[in-house]
Design an enzyme around this catalytic site. Structure first.
Site, mmCIF file in Angstrom:
data_model
loop_
_atom_site.group_PDB
_atom_site.id
_atom_site.type_symbol
_atom_site.label_atom_id
_atom_site.label_comp_id
_atom_site.label_asym_id
_atom_site.label_seq_id
_atom_site.Cartn_x
_atom_site.Cartn_y
_atom_site.Cartn_z
ATOM 1 N N CYS A 149 -33.570 49.028 71.233
ATOM 2 C CA CYS A 149 -34.526 47.956 70.992
ATOM 3 C C CYS A 149 -34.268 47.402 69.591
ATOM 4 O O CYS A 149 -34.119 48.166 68.638
ATOM 5 C CB CYS A 149 -35.951 48.503 71.082
ATOM 6 S SG CYS A 149 -36.199 49.452 72.612
ATOM 7 N N ARG B 144 -46.654 66.743 61.040
ATOM 8 C CA ARG B 144 -47.499 66.060 60.061
ATOM 9 C C ARG B 144 -48.967 66.425 60.254
ATOM 10 O O ARG B 144 -49.718 66.546 59.295
ATOM 11 C CB ARG B 144 -47.294 64.548 60.180
ATOM 12 C CG ARG B 144 -48.098 63.731 59.214
ATOM 13 C CD ARG B 144 -48.168 62.270 59.653
ATOM 14 N NE ARG B 144 -46.941 61.540 59.403
ATOM 15 C CZ ARG B 144 -46.612 60.417 60.050
ATOM 16 N NH1 ARG B 144 -47.411 59.932 60.975
ATOM 17 N NH2 ARG B 144 -45.500 59.787 59.780
ATOM 18 N N TYR B 145 -49.386 66.560 61.503
ATOM 19 C CA TYR B 145 -50.776 66.900 61.807
ATOM 20 C C TYR B 145 -50.821 68.349 62.275
ATOM 21 O O TYR B 145 -49.932 68.802 62.977
ATOM 22 C CB TYR B 145 -51.317 65.983 62.907
ATOM 23 C CG TYR B 145 -51.132 64.517 62.615
ATOM 24 C CD1 TYR B 145 -51.917 63.887 61.657
ATOM 25 C CD2 TYR B 145 -50.159 63.774 63.272
ATOM 26 C CE1 TYR B 145 -51.743 62.543 61.364
ATOM 27 C CE2 TYR B 145 -49.984 62.424 62.987
ATOM 28 C CZ TYR B 145 -50.772 61.814 62.040
ATOM 29 O OH TYR B 145 -50.592 60.491 61.760
HETATM 30 C C1 LIG Z 1 -47.717 59.415 65.969
HETATM 31 C C2 LIG Z 1 -47.467 60.757 65.573
HETATM 32 C C3 LIG Z 1 -48.019 61.839 66.267
HETATM 33 C C4 LIG Z 1 -48.914 61.655 67.469
HETATM 34 O O1 LIG Z 1 -50.114 61.078 67.080
HETATM 35 P P1 LIG Z 1 -51.273 60.843 68.156
HETATM 36 O O2 LIG Z 1 -52.254 60.028 67.391
HETATM 37 O O3 LIG Z 1 -51.752 62.151 68.598
HETATM 38 O O4 LIG Z 1 -50.644 60.055 69.293
HETATM 39 C C5 LIG Z 1 -47.754 63.109 65.840
HETATM 40 N N1 LIG Z 1 -46.960 63.337 64.775
HETATM 41 C C6 LIG Z 1 -46.418 62.315 64.070
HETATM 42 C C7 LIG Z 1 -45.545 62.621 62.921
HETATM 43 C C8 LIG Z 1 -46.638 60.995 64.454
HETATM 44 O O5 LIG Z 1 -46.086 59.997 63.769
HETATM 45 S S1 SF4 Z 2 -34.316 52.177 70.518
HETATM 46 FE FE1 SF4 Z 2 -36.067 51.681 71.854
HETATM 47 S S2 SF4 Z 2 -36.083 53.378 73.316
HETATM 48 FE FE2 SF4 Z 2 -34.855 54.073 71.593
HETATM 49 S S3 SF4 Z 2 -36.283 55.168 70.217
HETATM 50 FE FE3 SF4 Z 2 -36.148 53.030 69.543
HETATM 51 S S4 SF4 Z 2 -37.877 52.000 70.542
HETATM 52 FE FE4 SF4 Z 2 -37.502 53.939 71.675
#
Ligand SMILES: *Cc1c(COP(=O)(O)O)cnc(C)c1O
Ligand code: SF4
Length: 342
Positions: free
Chosen positions: A105, A88-89
């Site tokens: 979770c 995405r970035y």
């Molecule tokens: C959260 C995320 C990241 C990482 O983002 P940071 O702000 O660098 O922690 C990278 N790609 C995607 C698609 C995300 O959702």
């Molecule tokens: S179930 Fe819990 S450990 Fe697994 S991806 Fe989701 S948040 Fe992370």
């Protein structure tokens, strides 16, 4: 009395035998667990704290799906150039190395897909490497899942070798719950695979101070000794941690273990998770209270993943307000002060 070695709890029957669910709820919970799988790691099964239990025990309220709860709350599917990658970035890409976890979770934003069997295959990983070779703007690969640390140290070591050999990466990052909820998986073999020329950073997902058991503290120490910079991510959750005192205890515990609080996530619109959700206003009030009383080192950034895959942004609280030609700046006690730009 002999103590049996603890094991993970992976079914409603096991939870009921352990006295963790009410047999009167059985039928309702069967419907819930048919849709969203159950797993509590042995480490977490031994922690009786309500704030920990609420994260992993199935709840009848999960059957209530609200209209705004989208299928793909953060839009992972919308930006997948090759199988297993979300890009995405420009400078960083997510690698979905597996769909399984050591715990499931109840609030997970990927709950629709986690738990399906299978790790990223060899042929798929080759395609990922080809994509990265063709896209040198990607300077960071972020291993996520599922939980990437359910993979063997050997497999992770091989993948890291291949990524390091590309020569285009500044670092590799792991997002994982394992160091805390299944600390026994942070073996010497794993930390040896991580201690390499290409920096390996780890963001540990932790939501409640009671998750940091003695074994968890030791696994964080092992990672620290292997030169792995440690950050944390926390999901703000009603009934778990959405109180200033609880988060203060969590963030203080993290810095004591050399973990820098990185993100506090506003809860995603995952299906059947309405009972965990707080409002943005509640989240901002908690962050404002923490700003006044907690060292800056322990302050995470409060972020929202905009539904539909539009990215993650800080969501305050804001301290600035325009007033004609002036800025009004709020201090941690809420009093406003004038700031004049040139
Ligand atoms: C959260 C995320 C990241 C990482 O983002 P940071 O702000 O660098 O922690 C990278 N790609 C995607 C698609 C995300 O959702
Ligand atoms: S179930 Fe819990 S450990 Fe697994 S991806 Fe989701 S948040 Fe992370």
């Amino acid at each position: 009395m002999t103590l049996r070695p603890p094991s993970a709890l992976t079914s409603l029957d096991a939870l009921e035998r352990a006295g963790l669910t009410d047999p009167a709820d059985r039928t309702a919970l069967q419907a819930v667990t048919a849709e969203f799988r159950v797993r509590i790691s042995s480490e977490m099964a031994q922690v009786a704290s309500p704030g920990v239990r609420a994260q992993f025990l199935p709840d009848v309220r999960e059957a209530q799906v609200l209209p705004e709860e989208l299928l793909d709350p953060i839009g992972d599917d919308a930006h997948a150039p090759v199988s297993g990658v979300t890009h995405r970035y420009p400078d960083r890409a997510i690698l979905h190395a597996t769909k399984t976890c050591e715990v499931y979770c109840r609030f997970c934003f990927r709950r629709e897909t986690v738990g399906e069997s299978g790790h990223l295959g060899e042929a798929e990983f080759e395609q990922v490497l080809d994509y990265l070779k063709a896209t040198p703007a990607v300077r960071e690969v972020i291993f996520t899942g599922g939980d990437p640390l359910v993979l063997s140290a050997r497999r992770l070591g091989v993948m890291l070798d291949r990524l390091e050999a590309l020569g285009t990466l500044d670092l590799v990052r792991f997002h994982s719950r394992v160091p805390v909820i299944a600390p026994e998986r942070v073996t010497e073999a794993l930390v040896t695979a991580f201690d390499r020329a290409l920096p390996v950073w780890l963001v540990v997902h932790v939501n409640h101070p009671d998750e940091i058991t003695e074994a968890a503290a030791q696994s964080l120490r092992r990672l620290n000794r292997a030169r792995v910079p440690l950050l944390s991510q926390t999901v703000l959750l009603r009934g778990v941690n959405a109180e200033t005192e609880t988060l203060e205890r969590l963030f203080r515990a993290l810095i004591r273990h050399r973990v820098k609080p990185y993100y506090l996530h506003h809860p995603d619109l995952a299906k059947g998770t309405g009972h965990f959700r707080v409002t943005l206003e509640e989240g901002q009030a908690i962050m404002a209270a923490l700003r006044g009383r907690l060292t800056g080192i322990a302050q995470p950034t409060y972020v929202l993943d905009i539904p539909g895959g539009h990215g993650k942004v800080p969501v305050g609280p804001g301290y600035l307000r325009r007033n004609g030609d002036l800025w009004m700046v709020s201090d941690p006690q809420g009093r406003e002060h004038i700031y004049r730009d040139l």
